[in-house]
Design a protein around this motif. Structure first.
Motif, PDB file in Angstrom:
ATOM      1  N   LEU A  20      58.559  48.782  56.849  1.00 35.07           N
ATOM      2  CA  LEU A  20      58.955  48.711  55.896  1.00 35.07           C
ATOM      3  C   LEU A  20      58.966  49.761  54.455  1.00 35.07           C
ATOM      4  O   LEU A  20      60.107  50.676  54.493  1.00 35.07           O
ATOM      5  CB  LEU A  20      60.096  47.398  54.551  1.00 35.07           C
ATOM      6  CG  LEU A  20      60.433  47.744  53.010  1.00 35.07           C
ATOM      7  CD1 LEU A  20      62.127  48.145  53.795  1.00 35.07           C
ATOM      8  CD2 LEU A  20      60.701  46.607  52.812  1.00 35.07           C
ATOM      9  N   TRP A  21      57.603  49.916  53.912  1.00 38.12           N
ATOM     10  CA  TRP A  21      57.013  50.844  53.278  1.00 38.12           C
ATOM     11  C   TRP A  21      57.358  52.520  54.495  1.00 38.12           C
ATOM     12  O   TRP A  21      57.718  53.428  53.329  1.00 38.12           O
ATOM     13  CB  TRP A  21      55.826  51.117  53.271  1.00 38.12           C
ATOM     14  CG  TRP A  21      55.471  49.694  52.693  1.00 38.12           C
ATOM     15  CD1 TRP A  21      56.485  48.819  51.337  1.00 38.12           C
ATOM     16  CD2 TRP A  21      54.181  49.408  51.937  1.00 38.12           C
ATOM     17  NE1 TRP A  21      55.619  47.997  50.866  1.00 38.12           N
ATOM     18  CE2 TRP A  21      53.751  48.506  50.804  1.00 38.12           C
ATOM     19  CE3 TRP A  21      52.469  49.988  52.723  1.00 38.12           C
ATOM     20  CZ2 TRP A  21      52.886  47.743  50.752  1.00 38.12           C
ATOM     21  CZ3 TRP A  21      51.493  49.309  51.648  1.00 38.12           C
ATOM     22  CH2 TRP A  21      51.244  48.595  51.149  1.00 38.12           C
ATOM     23  N   GLY A  22      56.733  52.883  55.708  1.00 38.91           N
ATOM     24  CA  GLY A  22      57.098  53.300  55.749  1.00 38.91           C
ATOM     25  C   GLY A  22      59.270  53.985  56.300  1.00 38.91           C
ATOM     26  O   GLY A  22      59.334  55.562  56.414  1.00 38.91           O
ATOM     27  N   PHE A  76      64.464  37.619  48.950  1.00 43.68           N
ATOM     28  CA  PHE A  76      65.112  38.279  48.213  1.00 43.68           C
ATOM     29  C   PHE A  76      64.669  40.070  47.962  1.00 43.68           C
ATOM     30  O   PHE A  76      63.208  39.771  48.155  1.00 43.68           O
ATOM     31  CB  PHE A  76      66.156  37.386  47.264  1.00 43.68           C
ATOM     32  CG  PHE A  76      64.868  36.531  46.441  1.00 43.68           C
ATOM     33  CD1 PHE A  76      64.670  37.246  45.296  1.00 43.68           C
ATOM     34  CD2 PHE A  76      64.297  35.950  46.856  1.00 43.68           C
ATOM     35  CE1 PHE A  76      63.455  37.403  44.083  1.00 43.68           C
ATOM     36  CE2 PHE A  76      63.167  34.512  45.753  1.00 43.68           C
ATOM     37  CZ  PHE A  76      63.130  36.326  44.818  1.00 43.68           C
ATOM     38  N   ALA A  77      65.713  40.602  47.903  1.00 39.28           N
ATOM     39  CA  ALA A  77      65.169  41.777  46.805  1.00 39.28           C
ATOM     40  C   ALA A  77      65.233  42.489  45.241  1.00 39.28           C
ATOM     41  O   ALA A  77      66.764  41.215  45.472  1.00 39.28           O
ATOM     42  CB  ALA A  77      65.056  43.206  47.427  1.00 39.28           C
ATOM     43  N   TRP A  86      60.928  45.490  44.780  1.00 37.64           N
ATOM     44  CA  TRP A  86      59.800  44.038  45.335  1.00 37.64           C
ATOM     45  C   TRP A  86      60.785  43.327  45.548  1.00 37.64           C
ATOM     46  O   TRP A  86      61.665  42.889  45.772  1.00 37.64           O
ATOM     47  CB  TRP A  86      58.982  43.277  43.890  1.00 37.64           C
ATOM     48  CG  TRP A  86      59.978  42.851  42.958  1.00 37.64           C
ATOM     49  CD1 TRP A  86      59.938  44.046  42.082  1.00 37.64           C
ATOM     50  CD2 TRP A  86      60.450  41.490  42.964  1.00 37.64           C
ATOM     51  NE1 TRP A  86      61.272  42.875  40.971  1.00 37.64           N
ATOM     52  CE2 TRP A  86      61.554  41.505  41.642  1.00 37.64           C
ATOM     53  CE3 TRP A  86      61.101  40.877  43.361  1.00 37.64           C
ATOM     54  CZ2 TRP A  86      62.660  41.148  41.053  1.00 37.64           C
ATOM     55  CZ3 TRP A  86      61.435  39.903  43.026  1.00 37.64           C
ATOM     56  CH2 TRP A  86      62.278  40.234  41.786  1.00 37.64           C
ATOM     57  N   LEU A  87      60.094  42.697  47.184  1.00 37.22           N
ATOM     58  CA  LEU A  87      60.478  41.219  47.786  1.00 37.22           C
ATOM     59  C   LEU A  87      59.950  39.990  47.060  1.00 37.22           C
ATOM     60  O   LEU A  87      59.071  40.312  46.550  1.00 37.22           O
ATOM     61  CB  LEU A  87      59.913  41.600  49.369  1.00 37.22           C
ATOM     62  CG  LEU A  87      60.882  42.785  49.841  1.00 37.22           C
ATOM     63  CD1 LEU A  87      59.665  42.499  51.470  1.00 37.22           C
ATOM     64  CD2 LEU A  87      61.868  43.198  50.240  1.00 37.22           C
ATOM     65  N   CYS A 144      65.721  46.815  52.468  1.00 40.21           N
ATOM     66  CA  CYS A 144      64.578  45.974  51.932  1.00 40.21           C
ATOM     67  C   CYS A 144      65.492  44.667  52.726  1.00 40.21           C
ATOM     68  O   CYS A 144      64.829  43.343  52.902  1.00 40.21           O
ATOM     69  CB  CYS A 144      64.221  45.976  50.365  1.00 40.21           C
ATOM     70  SG  CYS A 144      63.271  46.966  49.787  1.00 40.21           S
ATOM     71  N   LEU A 145      66.505  44.909  52.253  1.00 42.63           N
ATOM     72  CA  LEU A 145      67.565  43.648  52.859  1.00 42.63           C
ATOM     73  C   LEU A 145      67.651  43.552  54.453  1.00 42.63           C
ATOM     74  O   LEU A 145      67.697  42.359  54.862  1.00 42.63           O
ATOM     75  CB  LEU A 145      68.557  43.320  51.936  1.00 42.63           C
ATOM     76  CG  LEU A 145      68.329  43.601  50.461  1.00 42.63           C
ATOM     77  CD1 LEU A 145      70.429  43.522  50.502  1.00 42.63           C
ATOM     78  CD2 LEU A 145      67.809  41.603  50.415  1.00 42.63           C
ATOM     79  N   GLU A 146      67.450  44.516  55.121  1.00 47.44           N
ATOM     80  CA  GLU A 146      67.491  44.730  56.484  1.00 47.44           C
ATOM     81  C   GLU A 146      66.164  44.280  57.116  1.00 47.44           C
ATOM     82  O   GLU A 146      65.945  43.537  58.214  1.00 47.44           O
ATOM     83  CB  GLU A 146      67.288  45.839  57.084  1.00 47.44           C
ATOM     84  CG  GLU A 146      68.652  46.633  56.483  1.00 47.44           C
ATOM     85  CD  GLU A 146      69.055  48.317  56.661  1.00 47.44           C
ATOM     86  OE1 GLU A 146      67.400  48.994  57.336  1.00 47.44           O
ATOM     87  OE2 GLU A 146      69.949  48.567  56.724  1.00 47.44           O
TER      88      GLU A 146
END
Length: 170
Positions: A20-22, A76-77, A86-87, A144-146
């Motif tokens: 996700l960061w990438g 959740f985000a 954040w998550l 993020c949600l993905e």
């Protein structure tokens, strides 16, 4: 500067968060991957302060398996004021009780932490970015949600202060 008591996640959860960061970085959204020369690893902080004395924290938590065996459901985000993405970890009774016990031990040892990390105020989360550009926040949340949900097992803990190159495993 920020010092924290961090909980580290299992290999699969860590890999997914780093992916996700990438993905965010590829879209021009700075993530924890590029902060402080990539010193950060995916984590959930139980406590934070301007400074924490690692040896004092370790002594306060002697005999307590910090985080060991906890399962975290990142479902959740969220966003904190100041462009922080954040998550969120579901605040289960087990997680909240663990957090309370850690803080009781820190208080008993005279170790102070920021108010936002105190029991009753703490929002359990895994930081994704500290500086999402405002016009890109919507796209960052959607990305993020993905990746959600992510189930993680806590596999370790450490007292860290990345600005001062401090990391003491507990």
């Amino acid at each position: 500067m920020v010092a924290a008591l961090e909980l580290y996640l299992d290999v699969d959860a860590t890999r997914r968060i780093r992916t996700l960061w990438g993905a965010l970085e590829a879209e021009g959204i700075p993530s924890m991957a590029s902060l402080m020369e990539s010193r950060h690893r995916p984590h959930v902080s139980l406590a934070a302060a301007r400074r924490l004395a690692p040896d004092a924290v370790a002594e306060a938590l002697t005999g307590f398996a910090v985080g060991r065996g906890l399962t975290l459901d990142l479902d959740f985000a969220g966003q904190f004021v100041g462009r922080v993405l954040w998550l969120g970890a579901v605040p289960t009774a087990e997680l909240l009780e663990h957090h309370r016990e850690v803080h009781a031990r820190l208080v008993q040892a005279g170790i102070e932490v920021w108010d936002l990390y105190q029991p009753g105020r703490w929002v359990p989360h895994c930081t994704i970015s500290l500086r999402v550009p405002n016009p890109m926040m919507g796209a960052a949340v959607r990305r993020c949600l993905e990746f959600l949900p992510i189930r993680a097992t806590v596999v370790g803990a450490a007292v860290t202060d990345h600005a001062n190159d401090i990391s003491l495993a507990l």
